[in-house]
Design a protein around this motif. Structure first.
Motif: not given
Length: 128
Positions: A17-19, A113-120, A58-66, A99-107
């Motif tokens: 996540i990033t803010f 719980a799987p992250i599905t297209t419906r959840r996104l 609070i924005i969902g991100v994916i990351y990698d290290q190079f 939004e909130g702790d539940d979304d962050i924990a899930l992400w």
């Protein structure tokens, strides 16, 4: 994102996540001459979006290290989802807003719980 080879591994293993106080969305607007004819050029009309209560986004991100020759470097990609009803007047995509702790924990994968297209899509349905 979870099916594209470029992003799939990071989506499954390296979500973060990033803010941000704000984020921008833009729409290309064709330029016209004095006669109202399109010139073939365009300009980008920009909107600055902020949370209606002034909280950081609070924005969902994916990351990698190079290792790019100067040591490890971490890079991230903002995850986008279909635009909600407000943003869709500007563009068809928007950041994955959490939004909130539940979304962050899930992400972040703290729940099994799987992250599905419906959840996104559920994340995107919120009004900013």
């Amino acid at each position: 994102m979870h099916q594209l080879r470029t992003f799939a591994d990071a989506f499954h293993a390296r979500r973060g996540i990033t803010f941000a106080k704000t984020f921008n969305e833009g729409r290309e607007v064709p330029q016209t001459n004095e006669d109202g004819e399109r010139t073939g050029k365009s300009w980008t009309q920009q909107w600055t979006i902020r949370h209606k209560e002034g909280r950081p986004a609070i924005i969902g991100v994916i990351y990698d290290q190079f290792d790019v020759g100067r040591g490890p470097e971490c890079e991230l990609v903002q995850v986008t989802v279909p635009a909600n009803r407000l943003i869709s007047a500007i563009t068809d995509r928007m950041p994955l807003l959490l939004e909130g702790d539940d979304d962050i924990a899930l992400w972040l994968g703290e729940w099994r719980a799987p992250i599905t297209t419906r959840r996104l899509d559920k994340f995107a349905a919120r009004v900013v």
